[in-house]
Design a protein around this motif. Structure first.
Motif, PDB file in Angstrom:
ATOM      1  N   UNK A  82       0.830  -1.212   0.000  1.00 59.59           N
ATOM      2  CA  UNK A  82       0.000   0.000   0.000  1.00 59.59           C
ATOM      3  C   UNK A  82       0.862   1.258   0.000  1.00 59.59           C
ATOM      4  N   UNK A  83       1.939   1.235   0.769  1.00 59.00           N
ATOM      5  CA  UNK A  83       2.785   2.418   0.900  1.00 59.00           C
ATOM      6  C   UNK A  83       3.603   2.695  -0.356  1.00 59.00           C
ATOM      7  N   UNK A  84       3.980   1.656  -1.073  1.00 55.23           N
ATOM      8  CA  UNK A  84       4.905   1.854  -2.194  1.00 55.23           C
ATOM      9  C   UNK A  84       4.301   1.481  -3.544  1.00 55.23           C
ATOM     10  N   UNK A  85       3.742   0.279  -3.663  1.00 50.88           N
ATOM     11  CA  UNK A  85       3.233  -0.152  -4.963  1.00 50.88           C
ATOM     12  C   UNK A  85       1.952   0.593  -5.320  1.00 50.88           C
ATOM     13  N   UNK A  86       1.009   0.628  -4.396  1.00 52.41           N
ATOM     14  CA  UNK A  86      -0.244   1.357  -4.663  1.00 52.41           C
ATOM     15  C   UNK A  86       0.038   2.843  -4.841  1.00 52.41           C
ATOM     16  N   UNK A  87       0.922   3.385  -4.021  1.00 52.50           N
ATOM     17  CA  UNK A  87       1.276   4.796  -4.150  1.00 52.50           C
ATOM     18  C   UNK A  87       1.804   5.112  -5.542  1.00 52.50           C
ATOM     19  N   UNK A  88       2.756   4.294  -6.021  1.00 59.81           N
ATOM     20  CA  UNK A  88       3.356   4.543  -7.333  1.00 59.81           C
ATOM     21  C   UNK A  88       2.319   4.456  -8.441  1.00 59.81           C
ATOM     22  N   UNK A  89       1.497   3.411  -8.406  1.00 59.70           N
ATOM     23  CA  UNK A  89       0.483   3.232  -9.453  1.00 59.70           C
ATOM     24  C   UNK A  89      -0.552   4.349  -9.420  1.00 59.70           C
ATOM     25  N   UNK A  90      -0.959   4.763  -8.225  1.00 60.01           N
ATOM     26  CA  UNK A  90      -1.928   5.857  -8.120  1.00 60.01           C
ATOM     27  C   UNK A  90      -1.324   7.170  -8.613  1.00 60.01           C
TER      28      UNK A  90
END
Length: 555
Positions: A82-90
Motif C-alpha cells: 500500500x505504501x509503495x506499490x499502490x502509491x506509485x500506481x496511483x
C-alpha cells in the motif's frame, strides 16, 4: 487481537463490500468521490467496477487467510504494498490522466484511504514502521524450505516482473481508465501473495493457492471476455494462462510469465514506432525506470547491509545510473541522426537494450543480496569478501548471459549503429560536423573501455561453475592482467567522458556550431584520449605481474 491485526479485518470487510455497494448504491460512491452522480458514465462505472471486483477477489481473500492462519508477516507485506506499490500506481495514474474523474478524485481517495491508511496501519505495528521494514527484510532473507517453495519463489519474481511490464503497457499503450491500477491488482498483488508463501517458514497451503489461482483466473476471464477492457484484455488473458499453468507446476507459471513479459514488451515497442519520437521516449522511459529501481533498492535495503556490502551496493548504484543514462543517450543520438525508425538500424536497440539493461541491473542487485560474486566482476571476490560463484548455477548462467549481452553484444551493436548513423569518418579530427564527431568519440570511449576491462580485469570467464557451463564460451585469461580494483576507477572515467561527449552531441552541438566551439570540443576529446591512454599505460606498468589474494577457480 491487537490493533495491527484488527486493521486487517477492517480492510477485508471494506474490500469485500466495495463492489456490492457499487451495484446497489452508486450514489454512495459519488459522495465518497466528491462528484455528482451524473458523472458516472458507462466508461467510468466500468473502470470503477473493474478495480472494486479485483479488490474483492484478489485482496480480500489474502486478508481473510492472514487472519485465519495468523500470517503475521503478510500484514507487513500488505502495508508495504500500500505504501509503495499502490502509491506509485496511483501517482502515475493521476499524472497521465487515467483517473475516471476530471479532477482526479479517484486517485485522491486512493491516496487518503489506501496510501495514508497504509502508513497509519504501519505505524500501528508494535515496532512502528521500522517493524514493517524489518518483517519484509526477514522475508527477503528467508530461504524456501523445499523444492516446491523454490519454484514458487521463481514464479513470484518472474510474475512480478510481468506485472511491472503490464503496468508499463497499461500506461503507454492501453487507453483504459484506471488501467495501471487494474493491471497492478491483476498481477503484482497476486504474485506478492505467492511470494509470501514461497519464503514464509509456515506450511504452504497448496489447496488454498489452487483455489486462489482459479478464482483470480475466472475473474480476469470475466474482465476480458464479458466486460471487455479493450487493449487491456491481453494482460488478463496472458495472466490467466500463467495462473492455470502454475497449478500444474509453478515452473510452468514462471515460464509463461517470462514469455508474457517479453510479448507485452514487444507490443509496447511496436507501438512506440507509430508515434513521433516514440522510440526515443521509450528508451528514455526505460532509462529512468532503471535509475528509479536503483534508488528504490537503496531506500529499502541499504541500511540493512554490512559495510562491505554497502561499498559494493554503491558501486552497483553508480553502474545502474550510467546504464540508465546510456539507454537515454543512445536513443537521443539515433533519433537525431534519423536512425530510430522501425526499418532502421536503430530498431534492434529499441527492442533489446532496455530489457537486457533492466535484467542485468536487477540480477546484479540479487548477487549483492545473496552475498555472492561473479567471475565477471573480479573486484568483488579477489580479496575473499564473497565467493567467486553463486552456489546455484542458474544464477551464474543467467547473470553471465546478461553480462555478455549488455557489455559485449549490445554495446558493440550500439557502437556499430551509431557509427553507421553518423559515419565512421566522423571520428576524424578534420570533420566539419561537430555533433557527429562528439557522439562518434563518445561511443568509442564507452565501447573501447569495455573491451579494455575484458583484457585487463576479467578476461572471458565461464558463465557457470559446472563443467557443462565451462565448455562454451571457452575461458580466456586476461592477456594484460592488472589489479581489478585499480581498473574500475579508470573505467568509470572513460564512461563519464563517453557519456558527456554523447550528451554534448545529442543536445548541445549541431551543424551550425561555430568554429571556436568546434575547436574546444576537438581539443577536449583529444586531451581525454591522451589522458586515458597514458593512465592505462601507467596502470599496467604499476600492476605488471599482479597476483590476486584469491585466484580464479579453475575447472
Amino acid at each position: 487481537m491487537d490493533m495491527y491485526t484488527f486493521m486487517v479485518l477492517f480492510g477485508a470487510v471494506n474490500y469485500l463490500s466495495m463492489y456490492p455497494l457499487m451495484q446497489v448504491a452508486p450514489w454512495l460512491w459519488s459522495k465518497i468521490f466528491f462528484v455528482d452522480l451524473d458523472t458516472f458514465t458507462d466508461a467510468t462505472v466500468k473502470s470503477i467496477n473493474g478495480v472494486f471486483l479485483l479488490l474483492l477477489v484478489v485482496v480480500s481473500p489474502t486478508y481473510l487467510a492472514t487472519l485465519k492462519y495468523k500470517y503475521t508477516l503478510y500484514i507487513d507485506v500488505s502495508v508495504f504494498q500500500r505504501m509503495f506499490i499502490v502509491f506509485t500506481c496511483a501517482f502515475v495514474t493521476g499524472l497521465i490522466g487515467q483517473d475516471p474523474f476530471p479532477n482526479r478524485n479517484f486517485v485522491l481517495v486512493m491516496f487518503i484511504v489506501d496510501v495514508l491508511g497504509g502508513v497509519a496501519h504501519g505505524a500501528g505495528h508494535p515496532q512502528g514502521l521500522s517493524g514493517v521494514f524489518g518483517g519484509m527484510w526477514k522475508l527477503f532473507k528467508s530461504t524456501p524450505t523445499n523444492a516446491f517453495n523454490k519454484a514458487l519463489r521463481l514464479e513470484a519474481y518472474i510474475g512480478m516482473t510481468y506485472g511491472f511490464m503490464a503496468c508499463v503497457y497499461a500506461a503507454v499503450v492501453a487507453d483504459v481508465k484506471m488501467g495501471i491500477v487494474i493491471s497492478m491488482l491483476s498481477t503484482i498483488i497476486v504474485y506478492l501473495w505467492v511470494w509470501f508463501h514461497a519464503v514464509d517458514q509456515s506450511d504452504t497451503p497448496r489447496t488454498l493457492l489452487i483455489f486462489y489461482r482459479l478464482l483470480v483466473a475466472g475473474t480476469l476471464l470475466y474482465h476480458s471476455e464479458v466486460v471487455d477492457f479493450g487493449a487491456l484484455n491481453v494482460v488478463f488473458r496472458l495472466q490467466v494462462i500463467s495462473l492455470i499453468g502454475a497449478i500444474v507446476t509453478p515452473y510452468i507459471g514462471a515460464l509463461s510469465a517470462a514469455v508474457s513479459t517479453l510479448y507485452l514488451y514487444k507490443i509496447g515497442s511496436d507501438y512506440t514506432f507509430t508515434i513521433a519520437k516514440g522510440a526515443f521516449y521509450w528508451l528514455g522511459l526505460w532509462g529512468v525506470i532503471t535509475v528509479i529501481t536503483s534508488y528504490g533498492w537503496l531506500f529499502l535495503f541499504y541500511k540493512d547491509y554490512d559495510e562491505k556490502q554497502k561499498k559494493r551496493v554503491m558501486r552497483t548504484h553508480w553502474q545502474d545510473r550510467i546504464l540508465g543514462l546510456f539507454c537515454f543517450l543512445i536513443g537521443a543520438v539515433l533519433e537525431k541522426a534519423g536512425y530510430l525508425g522501425i526499418d532502421t538500424i536503430g530498431a534492434p536497440v529499441v527492442y533489446l537494450l532496455p530489457p537486457v539493461t533492466l535484467w542485468f541491473t536487477l540480477e546484479t542487485k540479487m548477487l549483492n543480496h545473496m552475498q555472492v560474486g561473479t567471475p565477471f566482476h573480479p573486484s568483488w571476490w579477489i580479496d575473499g569478501d564473497v565467493p567467486e560463484f553463486s552456489p546455484t548455477d542458474y544464477v551464474n548462467v543467467t547473470f553471465g548471459i546478461a553480462t555478455a549481452l549488455i557489455t559485449v553484444v549490445l554495446t558493440s551493436y550500439a557502437f556499430y549503429a551509431v557509427n553507421t548513423a553518423v559515419s565512421v569518418s566522423s571520428l576524424a579530427f578534420s570533420t566539419d560536423v561537430i555533433w557527429k564527431f562528439a557522439v562518434a568519440h563518445g561511443i568509442l570511449f564507452i565501447w573501447s573501455s569495455g573491451i579494455w576491462m575484458i583484457l585487463a580485469s576479467s578476461g572471458v570467464p565461464p558463465i557457470g561453475d559446472g563443467k557443462a557451463f565451462r565448455m562454451f564460451p571457452p575461458e580466456v585469461p586476461c592477456p594484460l592482467q592488472a589489479n581489478p580494483h585499480n581498473c574500475v576507477p579508470l573505467h568509470k572515467v572513460d564512461l563519464v567522458i563517453g557519456h558527456f561527449l554523447m550528451l554534448l552531441g545529442a543536445f548541445y552541438l549541431d551543424e551550425t556550431t561555430d568554429s571556436t566551439k568546434c575547436m574546444v570540443v576537438k581539443a577536449m576529446a583529444g586531451g581525454a584520449w591522451a589522458y586515458t591512454i597514458l593512465k592505462k599505460i601507467m596502470l599496467h606498468y604499476q600492476d605488471w605481474g599482479f597476483e590476486p589474494k584469491v585466484k580464479h577457480k579453475k575447472a
